[in-house]
Design a protein around this motif. Structure first.
Motif, PDB file in Angstrom:
ATOM      1  N   ALA A   1       9.533  -8.818  -2.965  1.00 60.61           N
ATOM      2  CA  ALA A   1       8.887  -9.186  -4.610  1.00 60.61           C
ATOM      3  C   ALA A   1       9.454  -8.314  -5.613  1.00 60.61           C
ATOM      4  N   HIS A   2       9.642  -8.474  -6.537  1.00 61.82           N
ATOM      5  CA  HIS A   2       9.391  -7.840  -7.788  1.00 61.82           C
ATOM      6  C   HIS A   2       8.700  -8.272  -9.091  1.00 61.82           C
ATOM      7  N   ILE A   3       8.036  -7.103  -9.766  1.00 69.36           N
ATOM      8  CA  ILE A   3       7.703  -6.922 -11.110  1.00 69.36           C
ATOM      9  C   ILE A   3       8.002  -5.909 -12.118  1.00 69.36           C
ATOM     10  N   ALA A   4       7.788  -6.031 -13.197  1.00 65.37           N
ATOM     11  CA  ALA A   4       7.521  -4.723 -13.897  1.00 65.37           C
ATOM     12  C   ALA A   4       6.833  -5.209 -15.001  1.00 65.37           C
ATOM     13  N   PHE A   5       6.141  -3.622 -14.836  1.00 67.22           N
ATOM     14  CA  PHE A   5       5.175  -3.551 -15.792  1.00 67.22           C
ATOM     15  C   PHE A   5       5.508  -2.400 -17.297  1.00 67.22           C
ATOM     16  N   ASN A   6       5.641  -2.414 -17.928  1.00 68.52           N
ATOM     17  CA  ASN A   6       5.258  -1.436 -19.111  1.00 68.52           C
ATOM     18  C   ASN A   6       4.531  -0.228 -18.425  1.00 68.52           C
ATOM     19  N   GLY A   7       5.623   0.807 -18.457  1.00 66.84           N
ATOM     20  CA  GLY A   7       5.477   2.665 -18.357  1.00 66.84           C
ATOM     21  C   GLY A   7       4.319   3.016 -18.441  1.00 66.84           C
ATOM     22  N   ARG A   8       3.250   2.816 -19.582  1.00 66.31           N
ATOM     23  CA  ARG A   8       2.480   3.788 -19.469  1.00 66.31           C
ATOM     24  C   ARG A   8       1.372   3.029 -19.580  1.00 66.31           C
ATOM     25  N   TYR A   9       1.290   2.069 -19.445  1.00 63.93           N
ATOM     26  CA  TYR A   9       0.272   0.829 -18.727  1.00 63.93           C
ATOM     27  C   TYR A   9       0.320   1.470 -16.673  1.00 63.93           C
ATOM     28  N   LEU A  10       1.115   1.776 -16.623  1.00 64.59           N
ATOM     29  CA  LEU A  10       1.222   1.856 -15.188  1.00 64.59           C
ATOM     30  C   LEU A  10       0.740   3.275 -15.295  1.00 64.59           C
TER      31      LEU A  10
ATOM     32  N   VAL B   1       0.798  -1.187   0.021  1.00 67.77           N
ATOM     33  CA  VAL B   1      -0.163   0.165  -0.244  1.00 67.77           C
ATOM     34  C   VAL B   1       0.839   1.367  -0.339  1.00 67.77           C
ATOM     35  N   VAL B   2       0.712   1.377  -1.119  1.00 61.39           N
ATOM     36  CA  VAL B   2       1.467   3.226  -1.082  1.00 61.39           C
ATOM     37  C   VAL B   2       1.014   4.711  -1.872  1.00 61.39           C
ATOM     38  N   SER B   3       1.120   5.510  -0.979  1.00 66.52           N
ATOM     39  CA  SER B   3       0.342   7.169  -1.548  1.00 66.52           C
ATOM     40  C   SER B   3       0.745   7.120  -2.999  1.00 66.52           C
ATOM     41  N   ARG B   4      -0.717   7.940  -3.493  1.00 72.39           N
ATOM     42  CA  ARG B   4      -1.143   7.060  -5.288  1.00 72.39           C
ATOM     43  C   ARG B   4      -0.153   8.340  -5.803  1.00 72.39           C
ATOM     44  N   ASP B   5      -0.094   9.830  -5.338  1.00 70.44           N
ATOM     45  CA  ASP B   5       0.191  11.260  -6.201  1.00 70.44           C
ATOM     46  C   ASP B   5       2.555  10.298  -6.108  1.00 70.44           C
ATOM     47  N   GLU B   6       2.316   9.559  -5.146  1.00 70.86           N
ATOM     48  CA  GLU B   6       4.421   9.420  -4.846  1.00 70.86           C
ATOM     49  C   GLU B   6       4.376   8.476  -5.588  1.00 70.86           C
ATOM     50  N   PHE B   7       3.216   7.390  -6.259  1.00 66.50           N
ATOM     51  CA  PHE B   7       3.752   5.667  -7.520  1.00 66.50           C
ATOM     52  C   PHE B   7       3.196   6.557  -8.511  1.00 66.50           C
ATOM     53  N   LEU B   8       2.395   7.681  -8.908  1.00 67.98           N
ATOM     54  CA  LEU B   8       2.308   8.287  -9.585  1.00 67.98           C
ATOM     55  C   LEU B   8       3.720   9.431  -9.991  1.00 67.98           C
ATOM     56  N   ALA B   9       3.915   9.868  -9.731  1.00 66.47           N
ATOM     57  CA  ALA B   9       4.875  10.886  -9.293  1.00 66.47           C
ATOM     58  C   ALA B   9       6.840   9.977  -9.825  1.00 66.47           C
ATOM     59  N   ALA B  10       6.539   8.635  -9.416  1.00 65.77           N
ATOM     60  CA  ALA B  10       7.858   8.143  -9.453  1.00 65.77           C
ATOM     61  C   ALA B  10       7.855   7.650 -10.891  1.00 65.77           C
ATOM     62  N   ALA B  11       6.568   7.075 -11.044  1.00 68.53           N
ATOM     63  CA  ALA B  11       6.028   6.169 -11.948  1.00 68.53           C
ATOM     64  C   ALA B  11       6.287   7.272 -13.115  1.00 68.53           C
ATOM     65  N   ARG B  12       6.128   7.989 -13.256  1.00 67.98           N
ATOM     66  CA  ARG B  12       6.612   8.991 -14.943  1.00 67.98           C
ATOM     67  C   ARG B  12       7.807   9.130 -14.499  1.00 67.98           C
ATOM     68  N   ARG B  13       8.144   9.091 -13.289  1.00 72.35           N
ATOM     69  CA  ARG B  13       9.789   9.817 -13.964  1.00 72.35           C
ATOM     70  C   ARG B  13      10.736   8.826 -14.690  1.00 72.35           C
ATOM     71  N   ALA B  14       9.598   7.349 -13.562  1.00 73.32           N
ATOM     72  CA  ALA B  14      11.076   6.255 -14.781  1.00 73.32           C
ATOM     73  C   ALA B  14      10.296   6.224 -16.329  1.00 73.32           C
ATOM     74  N   LYS B  15       9.492   6.168 -15.998  1.00 75.08           N
ATOM     75  CA  LYS B  15       8.604   6.296 -17.676  1.00 75.08           C
ATOM     76  C   LYS B  15       9.590   6.732 -18.714  1.00 75.08           C
ATOM     77  N   LEU B  16      10.219   7.932 -18.873  1.00 69.84           N
ATOM     78  CA  LEU B  16      11.431   8.731 -18.872  1.00 69.84           C
ATOM     79  C   LEU B  16      12.214   7.899 -19.856  1.00 69.84           C
ATOM     80  N   PHE B  17      12.979   7.551 -18.536  1.00 70.96           N
ATOM     81  CA  PHE B  17      13.847   6.587 -19.282  1.00 70.96           C
ATOM     82  C   PHE B  17      13.799   5.110 -19.633  1.00 70.96           C
ATOM     83  N   ALA B  18      12.073   4.998 -19.273  1.00 75.34           N
ATOM     84  CA  ALA B  18      12.075   3.321 -20.110  1.00 75.34           C
ATOM     85  C   ALA B  18      11.574   3.250 -20.986  1.00 75.34           C
ATOM     86  N   GLN B  19      11.156   4.785 -21.901  1.00 71.71           N
ATOM     87  CA  GLN B  19      11.190   4.800 -23.344  1.00 71.71           C
ATOM     88  C   GLN B  19      12.732   3.772 -24.280  1.00 71.71           C
ATOM     89  N   SER B  20      13.263   4.078 -23.433  1.00 69.63           N
ATOM     90  CA  SER B  20      14.211   3.485 -24.775  1.00 69.63           C
ATOM     91  C   SER B  20      14.211   2.588 -24.372  1.00 69.63           C
TER      92      SER B  20
END
Length: 379
Positions: free
Chosen positions: A326-335, A261-280
């Motif tokens: 545990a660890h898991i990976a998702f498509n950054g856009r879907y996340l 269970v995690v803060s939605r706002d913090e999770f979304l902000a972190a996912a957006r930052r990761a997505k910048l690098f994941a695009q490549s």
């Protein structure tokens, strides 16, 4: 046909119906808007054969009649007029419509209304259910984005709508993710039924009902071919998709090994930052869940992405982690898309293994569930 109405009323009605005008059809009449003076009001309608929108404007009708005229031309001309009374008069001999307001006047060539498709009306069908427009609009926003964007499997380009008792459940899936949202109906449904509505049609409907407050009526035609919606002075019609939608109850995992269970706002902000690098790197965003040692140390989550060409990033978030690491990976856009439509302060992510689907749920509510298939990567 001869009538007068206020410019702002006419412009508003044209704004609604122009959303349904066909832009590419080989049938010229589908690029037109139907004008019909009847019952002391001006009725406007447009259709692209996928959806149809009808709106009414208050008017003083001196002579009833009907005609179709080019939607883009009429809409832009009316929008340019001052906020004053607009007079509309049809010359039946030339099928030309004279539109005048203050010192401006135009003649617009039309096409006879007999060439315009006949549209079903909710007045001819008993409403199936009633729903609050704000809740319906939010539900559409949380589900329709997960539908497929191509027509290789037409049913997956739609949204499943299940009416049962006092609830409506919407679901959409594209083969990689599934989004399910349950809504409360204002009045119980007259019958239990399932239909599949094109996702694009529901997204258009969501825009139309955005500022409405009164409950809206939903009706399904007896032959199950169309959905009709009455929202204030507007009627919306959509064709339905014929096909068998996957059983969503069998897709959603019922158990989990690790839950955070995690803060939605913090999770979304972190996912957006990761997505910048994941695009490549094929949009791969990694999530690691680390349990703590007790109440004072509930655990943390690491959101990361890396690409050989651009670099890497890593965010550490406070999280309540239940179960083993545990660890898991998702498509950054879907996340980022699912986190963007969730409204709760906290979200839960449940998983059983890195190769099994992850389940996202709002904390404090059980009306929304989103499932994403993981991206299989090396350890």
């Amino acid at each position: 046909m001869r009538l007068s109405c206020q410019q702002e009323d006419l412009q508003r009605a044209l704004g609604y119906v122009s959303r349904a005008v066909s832009r590419k059809s080989t049938l010229p009449v589908l690029g037109n808007v139907l004008l019909s003076a009847e019952g002391g009001r001006l009725k406007l309608a447009a259709t692209n054969l996928e959806i149809a929108i009808t709106a009414w404007a208050d008017a003083t009708v001196e002579e009833e009649g009907t005609i179709t005229v080019r939607s883009d031309l009429l809409t832009e001309f009316v929008a340019s007029l001052p906020n004053d009374s607009v007079s509309i008069e049809l010359d039946r001999r030339t099928l030309s419509v004279a539109v005048s307001c203050a010192r401006s006047k135009a003649h617009i060539k039309g096409i006879g209304a007999e060439d315009f498709p006949t549209l079903a009306s909710i007045g001819d069908t008993e409403p199936t259910a009633r729903i609050d427009p704000a809740e319906f609009r939010e539900a559409i926003g949380q589900v329709a984005f997960a539908a497929a964007t191509d027509d290789s499997r037409p049913v997956l380009a739609g949204v499943l709508a299940e009416f049962e008792g006092a609830s409506l459940t919407l679901a959409a899936a594209d083969g990689f993710r599934l989004s399910v949202r349950r809504c409360d109906l204002v009045e119980p449904s007259r019958e239990s039924l399932s239909i599949v509505v094109p996702a694009r049609a529901l997204q258009e409907l969501a825009r139309i009902i955005g500022d409405l407050e009164e409950p809206i009526d939903l009706a399904v035609t007896p032959n199950r071919s169309q959905l009709l919606v009455r929202a204030g002075s507007i009627e919306f019609l959509s064709r339905l998709i014929d096909g068998h939608f996957p059983d969503v109850r069998h897709i959603i995992p019922q158990t989990y090994g690790t839950r955070m269970v995690v803060s939605r706002d913090e999770f979304l902000a972190a996912a957006r930052r990761a997505k910048l690098f994941a695009q490549s790197n094929n949009d791969v965003v990694r999530i690691q869940m680390n349990p703590g040692d007790g109440e004072l140390d509930p655990g943390f989550a690491t959101i990361s992405a890396q690409a050989a060409e651009t670099g890497d990033n890593e965010d550490h978030l406070e999280a309540q982690v239940e179960g083993p690491q545990a660890h898991i990976a998702f498509n950054g856009r879907y996340l980022t898309e699912v986190l963007s439509v969730m409204r709760s302060n906290e979200v839960a992510l449940e998983m059983t293994s890195p190769n099994a689907a992850g389940v996202f749920k709002p904390v404090g509510s059980d009306d929304f569930t989103h499932v994403i298939m993981p991206m299989v990567i090396g350890t």
